[in-house]
Design an enzyme around this catalytic site. Structure first.
Site, PDB file in Angstrom:
ATOM      1  N   HIS A  84       5.646   5.858  11.087  1.00 30.13           N
ATOM      2  CA  HIS A  84       4.993   5.667   9.836  1.00 30.13           C
ATOM      3  C   HIS A  84       4.142   6.720   9.720  1.00 30.13           C
ATOM      4  O   HIS A  84       2.704   6.690   9.810  1.00 30.13           O
ATOM      5  CB  HIS A  84       4.202   4.271   9.975  1.00 30.13           C
ATOM      6  CG  HIS A  84       4.021   4.107   8.527  1.00 30.13           C
ATOM      7  ND1 HIS A  84       4.178   4.816   7.477  1.00 30.13           N
ATOM      8  CD2 HIS A  84       3.635   2.646   8.031  1.00 30.13           C
ATOM      9  CE1 HIS A  84       3.734   4.389   6.342  1.00 30.13           C
ATOM     10  NE2 HIS A  84       3.337   2.881   6.695  1.00 30.13           N
TER      11      HIS A  84
ATOM     12  N   ARG B 125       0.730  -1.290   0.058  1.00 31.69           N
ATOM     13  CA  ARG B 125       0.020   0.117   0.032  1.00 31.69           C
ATOM     14  C   ARG B 125       0.592   1.109   0.247  1.00 31.69           C
ATOM     15  O   ARG B 125       0.450   2.172  -0.638  1.00 31.69           O
ATOM     16  CB  ARG B 125      -0.981  -0.078   1.269  1.00 31.69           C
ATOM     17  CG  ARG B 125      -2.343  -0.831   1.090  1.00 31.69           C
ATOM     18  CD  ARG B 125      -2.765  -1.236   2.484  1.00 31.69           C
ATOM     19  NE  ARG B 125      -1.835  -2.367   2.738  1.00 31.69           N
ATOM     20  CZ  ARG B 125      -1.782  -3.605   2.571  1.00 31.69           C
ATOM     21  NH1 ARG B 125      -3.032  -3.832   1.799  1.00 31.69           N
ATOM     22  NH2 ARG B 125      -1.088  -4.611   2.598  1.00 31.69           N
ATOM     23  N   THR B 126       1.910   1.394   0.812  1.00 24.28           N
ATOM     24  CA  THR B 126       2.781   2.812   1.069  1.00 24.28           C
ATOM     25  C   THR B 126       3.118   2.979  -0.321  1.00 24.28           C
ATOM     26  O   THR B 126       3.007   4.308  -0.742  1.00 24.28           O
ATOM     27  CB  THR B 126       3.434   2.488   2.286  1.00 24.28           C
ATOM     28  OG1 THR B 126       2.862   2.156   3.422  1.00 24.28           O
ATOM     29  CG2 THR B 126       4.073   3.873   2.446  1.00 24.28           C
TER      30      THR B 126
ATOM     31  N   LYS C  78      26.255  -4.615  -3.229  1.00 24.97           N
ATOM     32  CA  LYS C  78      27.615  -4.567  -3.309  1.00 24.97           C
ATOM     33  C   LYS C  78      28.313  -3.773  -2.101  1.00 24.97           C
ATOM     34  O   LYS C  78      29.520  -3.720  -1.892  1.00 24.97           O
ATOM     35  CB  LYS C  78      28.223  -3.453  -4.717  1.00 24.97           C
ATOM     36  CG  LYS C  78      27.672  -4.072  -5.759  1.00 24.97           C
ATOM     37  CD  LYS C  78      28.111  -3.202  -6.931  1.00 24.97           C
ATOM     38  CE  LYS C  78      27.602  -3.732  -8.074  1.00 24.97           C
ATOM     39  NZ  LYS C  78      27.837  -2.418  -9.272  1.00 24.97           N
TER      40      LYS C  78
ATOM     41  N   ARG D  35      11.144   3.538   2.996  1.00 20.82           N
ATOM     42  CA  ARG D  35      11.074   2.504   3.910  1.00 20.82           C
ATOM     43  C   ARG D  35      12.444   1.834   4.199  1.00 20.82           C
ATOM     44  O   ARG D  35      12.826   1.321   3.178  1.00 20.82           O
ATOM     45  CB  ARG D  35       9.854   1.604   3.617  1.00 20.82           C
ATOM     46  CG  ARG D  35       9.651   0.557   4.601  1.00 20.82           C
ATOM     47  CD  ARG D  35       8.574  -0.135   4.369  1.00 20.82           C
ATOM     48  NE  ARG D  35       7.340   0.634   4.586  1.00 20.82           N
ATOM     49  CZ  ARG D  35       6.033   0.021   4.698  1.00 20.82           C
ATOM     50  NH1 ARG D  35       5.714  -1.142   4.231  1.00 20.82           N
ATOM     51  NH2 ARG D  35       5.119   0.932   5.027  1.00 20.82           N
TER      52      ARG D  35
HETATM   53  C1  NCD Z   1       1.793  -1.232   8.013  1.00 18.79           C
HETATM   54  C2  NCD Z   1       3.593  -1.095   8.121  1.00 18.79           C
HETATM   55  O1  NCD Z   1       4.231  -1.336   7.349  1.00 18.79           O
HETATM   56  O2  NCD Z   1       3.893  -0.599   9.229  1.00 18.79           O
HETATM   57  N1  NCD Z   1       1.382  -1.595   6.778  1.00 18.79           N
HETATM   58  C3  NCD Z   1       1.250  -0.137   5.981  1.00 18.79           C
HETATM   59  O3  NCD Z   1       2.218   0.650   5.806  1.00 18.79           O
HETATM   60  N2  NCD Z   1      -0.105  -0.223   5.635  1.00 18.79           N
HETATM   61  C4  NCD Z   1       1.499  -2.167   9.077  1.00 18.79           C
HETATM   62  C5  NCD Z   1       1.830  -3.622   9.112  1.00 18.79           C
HETATM   63  O4  NCD Z   1       2.984  -3.876   8.329  1.00 18.79           O
HETATM   64  O5  NCD Z   1       1.582  -4.348   9.824  1.00 18.79           O
END
Ligand code: NCD
Length: 312
Positions: A138, A60-61, A89, A110
């Protein structure tokens, strides 16, 4: 506050945001939502490039950032997983970032290391958006969660229960700040070993003079909450898999749970879910987690427009 307030800034932690900034993001997200609904093509970020650097899995993100950027007329470069990049590397994060800043106008990243987003922001001149740094923060998820609560229940006097893995779940570490910022009533439900970290609770106490009630069972909150925010137990963050096995499946929401729920209660989840919300719940009017993921596009469009700025 106008868009200039966030232009060229980073988005690293929900704790960095002021209420005026969050208000302006929610307002802009409303505008973006109406654009999405009218299927209106936009060119506000035409010629601008977002780099999505995803060192950890994401559906999703990453995709909603990409969708948001495309919908604003901008384009995307980046990677999902480090295979095929110079990270394999032995290139350092700082060096990777120093190169990417030559290629893009902003970075959404991320990374499994807590603090990596802050390090990225300190390394490059372009805006850095934290798409999750380990179990830490997040913030864009928290903003879309807040936006969903606003649309579904309103923000005033809303009672929110955060349930599940409050220790390793980064979404709740961000969301709790925004809920308290808007004076909402918050309860925390988790197994004893997965409670909200003390440093977060101490910070909340200091900023908002507020200490959420902590409990171990969903039973105590289902009749109370307007919003049940359910999270996944973060298997990948447990140093000891036996410890994970001990708490896995320790709580879940099913139609039986909903019988005790307050009228109009909605269930949110950042997703992905494992088994903590049973599929039978999906077709009830409580289930709003797929709408929540849809609102993520509007919120991320708002953020990209405000951080990158544009010609619109
Ligand atoms: C979450 C995350 O990555 O922290 N997912 C997201 O970004 N929608 C929640 C999760 O992984 O449980």
């Amino acid at each position: 506050m106008n868009n200039m307030g966030l232009k060229s800034k980073d988005m690293i932690s929900a704790a960095d945001l002021t209420k005026a900034e969050v208000d302006s993001i929610l307002k802009e997200a409303d505008v973006m939502l109406s654009h999405i609904k009218r299927k209106k093509p936009l060119d506000m970020l035409k010629g601008r490039i977002l780099a999505t650097l995803f060192f950890e899995p994401s559906t999703r993100t990453r995709m909603s950032f990409e969708s948001a950027m495309h919908r604003l007329g901008g384009s995307i470069i980046g990677f999902s997983g480090t295979e095929g990049t110079s990270v394999t590397k032995g290139e350092t994060l700082r060096d990777t970032l120093r190169n990417v800043e030559n290629y893009a106008d902003a970075i959404a990243m991320r990374n499994p290391i807590e603090g990596s987003a802050r390090l990225a922001a300190d390394t490059v001149r372009i805006p850095v958006i934290n798409g999750g740094d380990g179990s830490n923060q997040h913030p864009t998820q928290a903003l879309l969660d807040l936006f969903t609560i606003k649309v579904e229940k309103g923000l005033k006097g809303t009672k929110v229960a955060l349930c599940g893995d409050l220790k390793y779940g980064r979404t709740v570490h961000s969301l709790i700040y925004l809920l308290c910022m808007y004076g909402m009533d918050v309860r925390l439900v988790s197994p004893k070993t997965l409670r909200m970290p003390k440093h977060v609770l101490d910070d909340i106490k200091e900023r908002y003079s507020y200490a959420p009630v902590e409990e171990e069972s969903l039973d105590g909150v289902v009749g109370w909450a307007d919003v049940l925010y359910v999270t996944r137990i973060q298997r990948e963050r447990f140093p000891d898999q036996n410890e994970y096995e001990r708490v896995a499946g320790s709580y879940f929401v099913d139609n039986e749970t909903l019988k005790k729920a307050k009228k109009g209660m909605v269930i949110l989840h950042p997703l992905p879910r494992v088994d903590e919300i049973r599929p039978e719940v999906d077709c009830t009017s409580c289930a709003k987690y797929f709408e929540q993921s849809f609102y993520g596009i509007a919120v991320r469009m708002a953020l990209l427009k405000m951080l990158i700025g544009g010609n619109g």
